[in-house]
Scaffold this motif. Sequence first.
Motif, short mmCIF file in Angstrom:
data_model
loop_
_atom_site.label_atom_id
_atom_site.label_comp_id
_atom_site.label_asym_id
_atom_site.label_seq_id
_atom_site.Cartn_x
_atom_site.Cartn_y
_atom_site.Cartn_z
N LEU A 16 0.81 -1.22 0.00
CA LEU A 16 0.00 0.00 0.00
C LEU A 16 0.84 1.27 0.00
O LEU A 16 0.33 2.37 0.14
N GLY A 17 2.15 1.13 -0.15
CA GLY A 17 2.99 2.29 -0.41
C GLY A 17 3.70 2.93 0.75
O GLY A 17 4.37 3.93 0.59
N TRP A 18 3.59 2.38 1.97
CA TRP A 18 4.36 2.92 3.08
C TRP A 18 5.81 2.46 2.94
O TRP A 18 6.07 1.32 2.57
N SER A 19 6.77 3.34 3.21
CA SER A 19 8.17 2.95 3.04
C SER A 19 9.04 3.59 4.09
O SER A 19 8.74 4.66 4.63
N VAL A 20 10.14 2.92 4.39
CA VAL A 20 11.15 3.42 5.31
C VAL A 20 12.45 3.53 4.55
O VAL A 20 12.88 2.58 3.90
N VAL A 21 13.07 4.72 4.61
CA VAL A 21 14.31 4.95 3.86
C VAL A 21 15.34 5.61 4.76
O VAL A 21 15.01 6.27 5.75
N HIS A 22 16.60 5.41 4.41
CA HIS A 22 17.70 6.09 5.11
C HIS A 22 17.62 7.58 4.83
O HIS A 22 17.25 8.01 3.74
N ASP A 23 17.97 8.39 5.81
CA ASP A 23 17.99 9.85 5.65
C ASP A 23 19.27 10.39 6.27
O ASP A 23 19.41 10.44 7.48
N GLY A 24 20.20 10.79 5.41
CA GLY A 24 21.51 11.25 5.88
C GLY A 24 21.50 12.60 6.55
O GLY A 24 22.50 13.00 7.15
N SER A 25 20.37 13.33 6.47
CA SER A 25 20.33 14.65 7.10
C SER A 25 19.99 14.56 8.59
O SER A 25 20.03 15.57 9.29
N ILE A 26 19.61 13.37 9.05
CA ILE A 26 19.28 13.19 10.47
C ILE A 26 20.52 12.70 11.19
O ILE A 26 21.01 11.61 10.92
N HIS A 27 21.03 13.50 12.10
CA HIS A 27 22.31 13.19 12.72
C HIS A 27 22.11 12.44 14.03
O HIS A 27 22.41 12.91 15.12
N ARG A 28 21.59 11.22 13.89
CA ARG A 28 21.37 10.34 15.02
C ARG A 28 21.63 8.90 14.56
O ARG A 28 21.52 8.60 13.37
N PRO A 29 21.92 8.00 15.48
CA PRO A 29 22.08 6.59 15.09
C PRO A 29 20.76 6.03 14.54
O PRO A 29 19.68 6.46 14.95
N ASN A 30 20.87 5.08 13.62
CA ASN A 30 19.69 4.39 13.08
C ASN A 30 18.66 5.37 12.51
O ASN A 30 17.47 5.26 12.76
N ASP A 31 19.15 6.34 11.77
CA ASP A 31 18.26 7.36 11.23
C ASP A 31 17.39 6.78 10.11
O ASP A 31 17.81 5.90 9.36
N PHE A 32 16.16 7.24 10.03
CA PHE A 32 15.29 6.83 8.94
C PHE A 32 14.18 7.86 8.74
O PHE A 32 13.90 8.67 9.61
N GLU A 33 13.61 7.79 7.56
CA GLU A 33 12.46 8.61 7.21
C GLU A 33 11.32 7.67 6.83
O GLU A 33 11.51 6.75 6.04
N LEU A 34 10.15 7.92 7.37
CA LEU A 34 8.96 7.16 6.99
C LEU A 34 8.21 7.95 5.93
O LEU A 34 7.89 9.12 6.14
N ARG A 35 7.95 7.32 4.80
CA ARG A 35 7.21 7.97 3.71
C ARG A 35 5.84 7.31 3.58
O ARG A 35 5.74 6.09 3.52
N THR A 36 4.82 8.13 3.53
CA THR A 36 3.47 7.61 3.38
C THR A 36 3.12 7.50 1.90
O THR A 36 3.72 8.17 1.06
N PRO A 37 2.14 6.69 1.57
CA PRO A 37 1.57 6.79 0.22
C PRO A 37 0.74 8.06 0.14
O PRO A 37 0.59 8.77 1.13
N ALA A 38 0.22 8.34 -1.05
CA ALA A 38 -0.71 9.47 -1.17
C ALA A 38 -1.93 9.18 -0.29
O ALA A 38 -2.52 8.11 -0.38
N LEU A 39 -2.27 10.14 0.56
CA LEU A 39 -3.38 9.96 1.49
C LEU A 39 -4.58 10.73 0.96
O LEU A 39 -4.53 11.96 0.84
N LEU A 40 -5.63 10.00 0.65
CA LEU A 40 -6.83 10.59 0.05
C LEU A 40 -8.03 10.32 0.94
O LEU A 40 -8.23 9.19 1.38
N GLY A 41 -8.82 11.34 1.18
CA GLY A 41 -10.00 11.18 2.04
C GLY A 41 -9.62 11.45 3.48
O GLY A 41 -8.88 10.70 4.11
N GLU A 42 -10.10 12.54 4.02
CA GLU A 42 -9.60 13.02 5.30
C GLU A 42 -9.74 12.03 6.45
O GLU A 42 -8.77 11.69 7.11
N SER A 43 -10.96 11.53 6.72
CA SER A 43 -11.16 10.73 7.92
C SER A 43 -10.32 9.46 7.89
O SER A 43 -9.70 9.08 8.89
#
Length: 238
Positions: A16-43
């Motif tokens: 469904l498009g959720w992903s975890v990727v490395h992010d070199g701009s975060i200066h902490r151990p085990n850094d990561f960025e969580l990316r969501t899929p396109a979120l449609l429909g507010e509730s």
Amino acid sequence: DDFCVARNDNRSTSPLGWSVVHDGSIHRPNDFELRTPALLGESDSWDKLRKVCKALREAGAETGVTCGLHVHHDASLILKAASNSGLDAEATRTLVGHVGRGLYARLEPVIDSLMPPSRRENKNKYCRTLRRSPPLKRLSVTALRTNPEPELYGDIRDDHYYKLSMMALEAHNTLEYRQHSGTLLAYKIIPWIKLTGLIQNKMAELVLGLGELPSDEDVNTLNKMMDYLGANDRLRGY
């Protein structure tokens, strides 16, 4: 039914498009960025965000001063509407870039006041200020529509690290709002998504010729900015 697993620094995406990727701009151990899929429909989207934030907190995830919250809003309809008025693709992107950049620059001092010190003014190299663009202070939206000069786009399209990034405009037809600090709290994320959505709605009106960029005096307080954007009482209260 959404799931995502990250091992080492490899990206792992759920069906469904959720992903975890490395992010070199975060200066902490085990850094990561969580990316969501396109979120449609507010509730439904807000419910998913709450669940994911809770799961992250329960798993021991943390945010620090080097973390940011980046929100993409779809700009494909803005681009299409502008192109229908006779502008070619390059002129359309340039116009949207100018207007988006100019509008956010006008709102930036008030938005700065809502952010922690590390995300204000020009203090963060990953979300730099947009208020250093003298040509935009002299040009109206009407002038930009009749003469969308690419050279005035400057390095805004070549450099990703502004509070509002235009680089995704060509690749994904989105505008990326990068100023908010990193957070695992949905009750902070959702109002920011709503606020940036209102900014983009106003941007669309300006691109279509329904008004001119506000002056600094028009939007120099929180109440004035909320009035200008048409925010509801709940968002104002937050």
